[in-house]
Design a protein around this motif. Structure first.
Motif, short mmCIF file in Angstrom:
data_model
loop_
_atom_site.label_atom_id
_atom_site.label_comp_id
_atom_site.label_asym_id
_atom_site.label_seq_id
_atom_site.Cartn_x
_atom_site.Cartn_y
_atom_site.Cartn_z
N LEU A 270 0.47 -1.24 -0.34
CA LEU A 270 0.14 0.16 -0.28
C LEU A 270 0.85 1.70 0.14
CD1 LEU A 270 -2.66 1.81 0.23
CD2 LEU A 270 -2.62 1.50 2.20
N PHE A 271 2.01 1.29 0.60
CA PHE A 271 2.71 3.07 0.93
C PHE A 271 3.73 2.93 0.08
CE2 PHE A 271 3.26 1.57 5.81
CZ PHE A 271 1.96 2.46 6.09
N ASP A 272 3.91 1.58 -0.73
CA ASP A 272 4.79 1.40 -2.45
C ASP A 272 3.40 2.18 -3.56
OD1 ASP A 272 6.96 0.74 -1.55
OD2 ASP A 272 6.43 -1.47 -2.18
N ASP A 273 2.08 2.00 -3.73
CA ASP A 273 1.47 2.11 -3.85
C ASP A 273 1.05 3.46 -3.60
OD1 ASP A 273 0.96 0.13 -5.44
OD2 ASP A 273 -0.93 -0.46 -3.51
N LEU A 274 1.81 4.24 -2.98
CA LEU A 274 0.93 5.77 -2.32
C LEU A 274 2.23 6.75 -2.77
CD1 LEU A 274 -0.53 5.25 0.92
CD2 LEU A 274 -1.97 5.76 -1.34
N GLU A 275 3.35 5.63 -2.52
CA GLU A 275 4.40 6.37 -2.96
C GLU A 275 4.67 6.69 -4.52
OE1 GLU A 275 6.78 8.06 -1.45
OE2 GLU A 275 6.26 7.55 0.90
N THR A 276 4.25 6.16 -5.63
CA THR A 276 5.41 5.71 -6.93
C THR A 276 3.70 6.86 -7.46
OG1 THR A 276 3.05 3.95 -7.19
CG2 THR A 276 5.80 3.44 -7.15
N LYS A 277 2.29 6.67 -6.90
CA LYS A 277 1.34 7.25 -7.39
C LYS A 277 1.43 6.97 -8.92
CE LYS A 277 2.79 11.84 -6.92
NZ LYS A 277 2.51 12.96 -6.87
N ASP A 278 0.79 5.30 -9.06
CA ASP A 278 0.93 4.94 -9.81
C ASP A 278 -0.93 4.79 -9.83
OD1 ASP A 278 1.29 3.50 -12.30
OD2 ASP A 278 1.35 1.63 -11.85
N GLY A 279 -1.56 5.48 -11.40
CA GLY A 279 -3.18 4.64 -11.41
C GLY A 279 -4.24 5.79 -10.98
N MET A 280 -3.47 6.99 -9.68
CA MET A 280 -3.89 7.54 -8.76
C MET A 280 -5.12 8.42 -9.85
SD MET A 280 -4.03 8.00 -5.63
CE MET A 280 -1.99 6.73 -4.11
N MET A 281 -4.60 8.75 -11.00
CA MET A 281 -5.73 9.60 -11.75
C MET A 281 -7.06 9.09 -11.94
SD MET A 281 -6.14 12.49 -12.86
CE MET A 281 -7.37 13.55 -13.61
N GLN A 282 -6.78 7.34 -12.02
CA GLN A 282 -7.94 6.62 -12.09
C GLN A 282 -9.19 6.79 -10.95
OE1 GLN A 282 -7.76 2.19 -11.05
NE2 GLN A 282 -5.68 3.27 -10.72
N LEU A 283 -8.66 7.29 -9.87
CA LEU A 283 -9.73 7.57 -8.33
C LEU A 283 -9.86 8.99 -9.02
CD1 LEU A 283 -6.83 6.56 -5.94
CD2 LEU A 283 -8.54 5.04 -6.75
N LEU A 284 -9.48 9.75 -9.65
CA LEU A 284 -10.41 10.69 -10.08
C LEU A 284 -11.71 10.35 -10.39
CD1 LEU A 284 -8.36 13.17 -10.15
CD2 LEU A 284 -10.00 13.54 -8.19
N ASP A 285 -10.80 9.87 -11.36
CA ASP A 285 -12.07 9.26 -12.46
C ASP A 285 -13.39 8.32 -12.00
OD1 ASP A 285 -10.60 10.74 -14.50
OD2 ASP A 285 -9.20 8.24 -15.04
N LEU A 286 -12.92 7.66 -11.14
CA LEU A 286 -13.37 6.51 -10.07
C LEU A 286 -14.52 7.24 -9.92
CD1 LEU A 286 -11.67 3.89 -9.42
CD2 LEU A 286 -13.41 3.65 -11.08
N ALA A 287 -14.28 8.54 -8.99
CA ALA A 287 -15.07 9.56 -8.34
C ALA A 287 -16.00 10.55 -9.78
CB ALA A 287 -14.54 10.26 -7.60
N GLU A 288 -15.57 10.89 -10.38
CA GLU A 288 -16.20 11.61 -10.94
C GLU A 288 -17.34 10.71 -11.47
OE1 GLU A 288 -15.50 15.08 -14.22
OE2 GLU A 288 -14.66 13.12 -13.54
N GLU A 289 -17.64 9.00 -11.78
CA GLU A 289 -18.79 8.81 -12.18
C GLU A 289 -19.45 8.31 -11.64
OE1 GLU A 289 -15.95 4.30 -13.27
OE2 GLU A 289 -14.68 5.39 -14.83
N GLY A 290 -19.95 8.35 -10.12
CA GLY A 290 -20.79 8.25 -9.28
C GLY A 290 -21.25 9.23 -8.67
N HIS A 291 -22.19 9.17 -8.03
CA HIS A 291 -22.59 10.82 -7.17
C HIS A 291 -22.43 10.67 -5.82
CE1 HIS A 291 -24.53 12.74 -10.85
NE2 HIS A 291 -24.89 11.13 -11.45
N GLY A 292 -21.82 11.37 -4.97
CA GLY A 292 -21.65 11.12 -3.47
C GLY A 292 -20.56 9.63 -3.90
N VAL A 293 -20.62 9.70 -2.71
CA VAL A 293 -18.89 8.81 -2.14
C VAL A 293 -19.52 7.13 -2.84
CG1 VAL A 293 -18.21 7.28 0.29
CG2 VAL A 293 -19.54 9.11 0.56
N ARG A 294 -17.81 6.98 -3.23
CA ARG A 294 -17.82 5.76 -3.47
C ARG A 294 -17.36 4.55 -2.33
NH1 ARG A 294 -18.08 5.55 -9.42
NH2 ARG A 294 -17.89 3.06 -9.20
#
Length: 356
Positions: A270-294
């Protein structure tokens, strides 16, 4: 889990199966421990023999909702079981008036007279403290007017670019330099950019430089022009596609009560994922796809599939209702979803309100 499958599994569970399943999940979310048939017999509202309970548990296991971590152990919910519980059984809590006032006061206080980054950092810290997980905030490129850009040579083929916005935000990026670039060419490129970006947003600056392309060729040599294009490209994110900021607070919370080597290894992923930020943009895309909390549980989010972590995330929006970032909580799969969902939702609402 798709709606037809959810309905099919709901129909296959009678009241005692639901009670047993709910207790197994509740116990896991509270203690992280498996529950056996004898313990269940004491916790159930109706009297059932351990043998009957074991039969029900076998049926739930066959449905893929629970599993035994090892022989002769009690049962834990699978990731599919947790998703089923969240979709079918979970009753969201609500924030108290005091909690709402506390969130609003803290976010507003951190935003008063401070930069956006400071406000988001404080929001991340607050979510971490309230959830006992890691608070995370993702932001896209800011569209505030720009003030100044500068190249500082670090080594022959590397330079630090410093971008200052008119609201006082300062961001730094390291860029690759064309071979043979001199200090005077870095100054020349900085001066040319500063003559054309001041008071413009990044998008406007890129458009203006594009419009002045012939003038740029005449005013600058080839290497300096390459620098101008690289300097704007790195801020627009065209090199990486990543959001400009990832703010994480409270990682130490994830280490609490971790003793098993396997759990430590998952946290390392998990910490490695956070450090590299690999694929973080997809979280914005996923959050934008739904309304409210995902809610993303374990491997449902491929970014954290190795660590098996869960993410509760909500978008926040600017004055034009565009999604400009996302905030949430990362933690183990036994997050207190019912409490964290309204907390994340309300914080995102407050930040959206302050950005209008």
């Amino acid at each position: 889990m798709t709606r037809p499958l959810l309905e099919q599994q709901l129909q296959s569970l009678d009241s005692r199966s639901r009670d047993i399943f709910r207790i197994i999940v509740d116990n896991y979310l509270r203690d992280g421990e498996p529950v056996g048939s004898r313990s269940l017999s004491r916790l159930l509202p109706q009297t059932l023999s351990p043998a009957t309970i074991r039969n029900v548990m076998s049926d739930l296991e066959h449905l893929g909702l629970i599993y035994a971590p090892h022989v002769s152990a009690g049962r834990l919910p699978t990731q599919a079981g947790l998703r089923f519980f969240v979709d079918a059984f979970m009753e969201l809590g609500d924030l108290s008036d005091d909690e709402r006032r506390g969130i609003e006061t803290q976010v507003k206080a951190s935003g008063s007279g401070a930069t956006l980054e400071h406000m988001l950092t404080e929001a991340s810290q607050m979510l971490s403290g309230m959830s006992r997980g890691a608070g995370v905030v993702l932001t896209t490129k800011s569209e505030v007017p720009l003030k100044h850009i500068e190249f500082i040579q670090l080594e022959p083929t590397k330079a630090l670019t410093v971008l200052v916005s008119q609201n006082g935000d300062v961001e730094n990026r390291v860029v690759d330099l064309p071979v043979g670039v001199t200090t005077s060419q870095l100054h020349e490129a900085s001066n040319f950019l500063n003559a054309h970006i001041r008071g413009r947003t990044l998008a406007e600056a890129r458009s203006e430089i594009g419009r002045l392309k012939e003038e740029t060729r005449a005013a600058l040599d080839a290497l300096s022009q390459d620098l101008v294009e690289r300097g704007l490209a790195v801020w627009a994110g065209t090199e990486s596609g990543l959001p400009s900021r990832l703010i994480v607070r409270g990682r130490a919370n994830l280490l609490e009560n971790v003793t098993a080597q396997g759990d430590i290894e998952l946290l390392r992923h998990l910490f490695d994922d956070l450090e590299t930020k690999d694929g973080m943009m997809q979280l914005l895309d996923l959050a934008e796809e739904g309304h409210g909390v995902r809610i993303f549980i374990g491997s449902e989010n491929k970014l954290f599939s190795l660590s098996g972590s869960s993410l509760v995330v909500a978008p926040y929006r600017d004055k034009d209702s565009r999604v400009v970032g996302a905030l949430g909580v990362i933690g183990p799969t036994r997050l207190n979803y019912a409490r964290i969902v309204p907390m994340v939702d309300y914080t995102a609402q407050i930040i959206s309100r302050l950005l209008r």
